[in-house]
Each structure stands twice: as structure tokens, then as C-alpha cells.
Design a protein around this motif. Structure first.
Motif: not given
Length: 490
Positions: A180-194
């Protein structure tokens, strides 16, 4: 409201606490060691090699910080779920942020679950911190999640989520999210279906890791690596240009060719250039021999301070000027004065030293002058001595300098050795310069004079050069050096 994770779900099974604590301790010890290495890294920010080392240290520290954070979460387990609250439509549920006591590193990893049957979303407090969102606000649903992702990264996120929900593929990828403050974060997402009881996808569970600082460090490493490669390429190019310029200017003597003029009193000449063993850069050393129109011979050696193309170009300018003035009949003392004036008024002022000799074959006399340079050595009948130098300061040291001139009678069989500083590497560190700028020590001269018996047995000037190279050519030297030998024929 979604059901809690099943007891056999990997996230619900805490690892043995003792083993994780041991890993955390090891990681923190490594972190401390890495900090020590980083403190010892070169501080000069203009040095590409130093920037490369510091960047690698920073990257290693970020990776160890991340590992510490991940292990701490593994030991402590997921954040506790908050009390139930009345959901809004679409139904959502949020987990408050972790307590401040757990440390800021833990905020780099958060978790989320999206229930496809109820359209509910569950976020951990750490994920709120990563994305900079108000913990009191409802978490974003899967449909809303792309709205905070950068436009160019949305197709990647959509593809990963679609593959997970439809084909049951695990999620493993990165994208950038806007806070919301305009900053950009790089996110690594690891997931799986349940999956539910009938095998269809009921929800999607994911761990989201903030890798912004890690990626920044990796970019810095890549940029410094590229910068270092460019610097090395530039150095190689400069070295090649300096070598080509030096070879174009210096006489390319590889054998023992005498000067064209023969007869009584002629000179048998040989020379050698010895590069530095500690630097890949070419210095401003030169040697030269030139037949004059009046039948005399010009002999000179010199050294312009510094290294690289600019210095080699300056050396070429000085040598060209020296040759031109000598051909015009200028005597060595006056020649040195004009070279000093030329160097003093050049665009890039520098210091230089030189010896210039005029050899008169009819009378077998040597007239010479020097500018802060080691004096020639004269070898006769198996012994050697250094010629007494006339007055002369370094070229470029002072305006209007006056240079003395000396005359020495020579005999058939005499051998003159002219050299630049550094031919004899100092045994106990480099000696200090004297008032004229000369840095050659008495010990250096003695080691050269000790070669007199071997010179006496040599058949040619080239044999004498080989003797010098055998004695001093393979030793460690801090700077380039030149040696020029002239033997008076019968």
C-alpha cells in the motif's frame, strides 16, 4: 470456515526441537564468522575486486539470515489462529501478526490458505507484515490477489494458480507485489492443493517468502561480477595496446645485431626488456641505440613513472623527442634540459629518469648526462666500476633544471652496461631515493659489478645480456626493467 490442517499434513508435524536448535546455533555461528569476513573485506569502493568480495559477503549474510528465520519458524511452528470472527462476504478469516518478540527476520516467511468451497482466505500475521497490509483488514482472496501483483508478473501467478487448482501441480515461483505504501517486494511462493475426500481440490495452501533483499544482493553480485569482467577486459585491452606501442618504439633486438656501421671502435650491442613479476601493466622503461649522421652513436635508457597506455605513450613521446634532438646534434647535457622542459610542460605531468650517451668511435670517447638515473657501469679487464655521475635531477621535477655532462675515454674490449632501476631486485625492500631521485643502492651496484669475470669470458654483448638474465631475470621484481650493453670492438 475452513477446517484446520489434518494431523498428517507436513505443516502440522513439528520437527524434533533439539535438532532444529542445533541447526540454528550452527547457522548463527556461521553468521558471526561471515560478519567477521565482511568486516575484513577491502574498504576501497573504487576497487572492482573489493566490490565483488563485499557483494558476495552481503549475499552470504542474507542467505544465512533467511536460513535462521526459516529454522526459527520450523522450531516454533505456525502462528496461533485468532478467535473466530463474523466473516463478511466473501467470507474471510485473518491471522494477526506475530508477536514482536519473535524478531523481524520471521516476517520474511508467511503462510496462506484459500478455501475454494467457501471462498474464505486465511493469512498468517507474517504475510500481513510482508505485504505491509493492515492486520485488521480481510486477507485477499485468490480473485483479488492479482490486483497487488505487478502487471508483468500477473500471467506467471495466474498460470501457477491455475496449474495447482486444475491439474494439482505444486506451486513454486516468484512474483513482485506492490505494498500500500508503494514499495515493491519480491515474493517466492511454494504451495500445493489440499484435496477433499473425493479427491477434488478443496483449497490451496502456500508459504510465501520475502526474497527482496536476497534478490537485491544477487543483483549486486551479478552487477559487480559484470563490472569486474569489464574492468579485466579493459585491463587486458590496455595491456595489449601498451605492449604493441612499446614493441613499435623499442628496438626489437632478439639476437645480437650490431649497428650498421662497422670498423675500429664500433659497438657490439645487445639489450633486453624484463617485465614486472608483480604487475601485468606495462611501465615506461625504454632502451635505445641510434646511429647519428655524424658517425656517432646515441645510447640511452630511461624510465617514466607509472604504468599503462598513457605512460607508454609518454615514453614514446620522450624517446621520439630524444632521437630528433640527438640527430640535430644536441649534446647530452642540453638534451636532458630540453627533455625536462618537454616533460614539465606536457598535458599529463610526470616524472622520469634517463641516461643519454654519445659515443664517438674515432676517439673512442663517451660523453654522457643523467637525470636522476643509475649511472652506467664500465667493465674493463675483468673488473667493473660505476662512472661518476654529473649533476642531474629527475626529468619533470623542476623547471629550468641544468644538467651536467661527463666525458670518459674507452678502450677496445670495454663493456658499458646501462640499465633502468629495478634490474636488480632489492633483497631487503626498496631503498629510498637520494637527492637526485636515484633509488639504486650500493648493494645493487655490487651485485652487477660481481658479474665482471663472467663478462670477461663472454664472446659478445648478447652473451653478456644472457648472463644478466640468468642472474636476475627470473627473480621477483616490482617494476619493469631494461638493460642495454655496448661492447667496444677492436
Amino acid at each position: 470456515m475452513p477446517s484446520p490442517l489434518p494431523a498428517d499434513h507436513p505443516a502440522a508435524q513439528p520437527p524434533p526441537r533439539g535438532s532444529v536448535d542445533a541447526l540454528i546455533s550452527q547457522t548463527r555461528r556461521l553468521r558471526g564468522d561471515m560478519d567477521a569476513v565482511r568486516r575484513d573485506a577491502p574498504a576501497d569502493r573504487t576497487d572492482p575486486e573489493g566490490r565483488w568480495q563485499r557483494a558476495l559477503c552481503d549475499l552470504a549474510v542474507h542467505q544465512l539470515d533467511d536460513l535462521d528465520a526459516h529454522l526459527s519458524q520450523l522450531r516454533d511452528g505456525p502462528s496461533a489462529a485468532p478467535p473466530e470472527q463474523e466473516p463478511a462476504a466473501p467470507a474471510v478469516r485473518a491471522v494477526p501478526p506475530a508477536s514482536p518478540g519473535r524478531g523481524s527476520l520471521i516476517s520474511r516467511v508467511g503462510s496462506a490458505e484459500w478455501n475454494l468451497l467457501t471462498d474464505e482466505a486465511t493469512w498468517s500475521g507474517e504475510l500481513y507484515q510482508i505485504l505491509g497490509r493492515d492486520p485488521a483488514a480481510p486477507p485477499l482472496t485468490l480473485d483479488e490477489l492479482p490486483s497487488v501483483v505487478l502487471d508483468e508478473d500477473r500471467p506467471r501467478l495466474t498460470s501457477m494458480v491455475t496449474d495447482c487448482l486444475i491439474d494439482g501441480k505444486p506451486i513454486d515461483g516468484e512474483f513482485r507485489m506492490v505494498r500500500p505504501d508503494g514499495g515493491v517486494r519480491t515474493v517466492h511462493m511454494m504451495g500445493e492443493p489440499v484435496l477433499d475426500a473425493d479427491g477434488s481440490t478443496a483449497s490451496m495452501w502456500a508459504v510465501l517468502r520475502d526474497v527482496s533483499e536476497l534478490r537485491r544482493s544477487q543483483r549486486t553480485v551479478s552487477e559487480t561480477h559484470d563490472s569486474l569482467q569489464r574492468q579485466r577486459q579493459a585491463a587486458r585491452t590496455e595491456h595489449r595496446l601498451a605492449v604493441e606501442l612499446q614493441e613499435a618504439v623499442l628496438p626489437p633486438w632478439r639476437g645480437s645485431p650490431p649497428l650498421p656501421r662497422q670498423g675500429p671502435g664500433a659497438l657490439d650491442l645487445a639489450a633486453r626488456y624484463l617485465p614486472s613479476s608483480t604487475s601485468s601493466l606495462i611501465g615506461g622503461n625504454w632502451y635505445d641505440a641510434l646511429d647519428m649522421p655524424d658517425g656517432q652513436t646515441l645510447l640511452s635508457v630511461g624510465d617514466l613513472t607509472g604504468h599503462g597506455v598513457a605512460v607508454t605513450s609518454g615514453m614514446a613521446m620522450l624517446l621520439g623527442a630524444l632521437r630528433g634532438m640527438a640527430v640535430a646534434g644536441t649534446e647530452p647535457g642540453q638534451l636532458m634540459s630540453w627533455l625536462n622542459q618537454l616533460l614539465d610542460s606536457s598535458v599529463q605531468p610526470a616524472l622520469g629518469s634517463a641516461v643519454c650517451c654519445r659515443y664517438r668511435p674515432r676517439s673512442r670517447t663517451l660523453v654522457w648526462a643523467q637525470a636522476g638515473h643509475p649511472a652506467p657501469l664500465l667493465f674493463r679487464n675483468g673488473t667493473g666500476r660505476m662512472l661518476a655521475p654529473p649533476d642531474g635531477v629527475l626529468l619533470g621535477a623542476t623547471s629550468g633544471a641544468v644538467y651536467g655532462q661527463a666525458e670518459v675515454p674507452l678502450e677496445p674490449g670495454d663493456l658499458l652496461l646501462l640499465h633502468t632501476d629495478g634490474l636488480v631486485p632489492p633483497r631487503w625492500g626498496r631503498p629510498r631515493a637520494d637527492a637526485t631521485g636515484t633509488v639504486e643502492s650500493t648493494a645493487d651496484v655490487s651485485r652487477l659489478l660481481d658479474l665482471a669475470p663472467r663478462f670477461q669470458q663472454a664472446r659478445s654483448a648478447q652473451d653478456c645480456v644472457r648472463t644478466v638474465v640468468e642472474e636476475f631475470g627470473e627473480t621477483e621484481r616490482e617494476d619493469d626493467a631494461c638493460v642495454l650493453l655496448a661492447r667496444v670492438t677492436a
